[in-house]
Design an enzyme around this catalytic site. Structure first.
Site, PDB file in Angstrom:
ATOM      1  N   CYS A   1     -30.290 116.822  90.468  1.00 57.17           N
ATOM      2  CA  CYS A   1     -29.700 117.518  89.314  1.00 57.17           C
ATOM      3  C   CYS A   1     -30.837 117.845  88.348  1.00 57.17           C
ATOM      4  O   CYS A   1     -30.742 117.637  87.154  1.00 57.17           O
ATOM      5  CB  CYS A   1     -28.600 116.701  88.657  1.00 57.17           C
ATOM      6  SG  CYS A   1     -29.113 115.081  88.091  1.00 57.17           S
TER       7      CYS A   1
ATOM      8  N   ASP B   1     -26.912 102.591  98.639  1.00 55.20           N
ATOM      9  CA  ASP B   1     -27.446 102.598  97.283  1.00 55.20           C
ATOM     10  C   ASP B   1     -28.074 101.245  97.007  1.00 55.20           C
ATOM     11  O   ASP B   1     -27.654 100.237  97.580  1.00 55.20           O
ATOM     12  CB  ASP B   1     -26.345 102.887  96.258  1.00 55.20           C
ATOM     13  CG  ASP B   1     -26.896 103.494  94.974  1.00 55.20           C
ATOM     14  OD1 ASP B   1     -27.844 102.921  94.396  1.00 55.20           O
ATOM     15  OD2 ASP B   1     -26.386 104.544  94.558  1.00 55.20           O
TER      16      ASP B   1
ATOM     17  N   ASP C   1     -29.156 112.197  97.700  1.00 52.82           N
ATOM     18  CA  ASP C   1     -28.895 112.505  96.298  1.00 52.82           C
ATOM     19  C   ASP C   1     -29.989 111.753  95.542  1.00 52.82           C
ATOM     20  O   ASP C   1     -29.806 110.611  95.125  1.00 52.82           O
ATOM     21  CB  ASP C   1     -27.492 112.027  95.914  1.00 52.82           C
ATOM     22  CG  ASP C   1     -27.137 112.348  94.476  1.00 52.82           C
ATOM     23  OD1 ASP C   1     -27.918 113.047  93.803  1.00 52.82           O
ATOM     24  OD2 ASP C   1     -26.085 111.872  94.016  1.00 52.82           O
TER      25      ASP C   1
END
Length: 194
Positions: free
Chosen positions: A109, A9, A56
């Site tokens: 999402c 990340d 993600d």
């Protein structure tokens, strides 16, 4: 708790939040790594070495409207277009880490086609060494009774969850090389046909 899991990340803060969750779950094989960007040297070192990679992707979050209704006021078409560039870049970079025969999962999402199917289809058009694995096939292999097509698409009104998207892609294995001595000798009939 076997194997090695990397959690990459750009946010040290997000990775710090991961540590207590790992402790609660008893995981000891997760290695959080802060990177500067998707082309960081720490990622390049893993080129072609990983069995599975989950992206993600940063997204508009429009799949979470049920819990975060204000998100619709924070997104603009320009903002989504900027995210699309970033999503495509992150996916292409992550794909380099997957070894032949390994799988790459792209997830958001979001419920927007331009953040989901659009990104995946553009990626597959540019990366002939990857093929889409239908979500329905993967779910059936895992004995998950959920009707899906090529992609995993969850919606609040159908699945009582936030809106999610996932695509599973597999990197093709390199074709086996045939040694010259293993090649069949040309017959007279074949040489005459040429």
């Amino acid at each position: 708790n076997t194997g090695r899991l990397y959690a990459f990340d750009i946010s040290e803060k997000r990775l710090a939040k991961l540590k207590p969750r790992m402790a609660r779950s008893g995981l000891s094989n997760v290695h959080p790594v802060v990177i500067a960007h998707e082309k960081d040297a720490k990622i390049k070192r893993l080129a072609g070495k990983l069995d599975r990679v989950l992206v993600d992707a940063p997204c508009s979050g429009l799949g979470t409207l049920r819990r975060n209704p204000d998100v619709k006021w924070r997104q603009t078409p320009v903002g989504v277009a900027e995210l699309n560039v970033k999503q495509a870049s992150i996916l292409a970079s992550a794909a380099r880490m997957v070894k032949p025969g390994g799988r790459l999962v792209y997830a958001t999402c979001s419920i927007l086609d331009e953040e989901n199917e659009g990104i995946v289809q553009a990626f597959l058009a540019e990366h002939a060494d990857y093929v889409l694995v239908p979500a329905s096939q993967v779910l059936a292999e895992q004995k998950v009774d959920l009707e899906m097509g090529d992609y995993l698409k969850l919606y609040p009104h159908l699945h009582q969850t936030d809106g999610f998207f996932a695509a599973i892609m597999e990197r093709k294995k390199a074709p086996a090389k045939v040694a010259p001595e293993e090649m069949a000798p040309e017959t007279d009939a074949e040489s005459e046909a040429d």
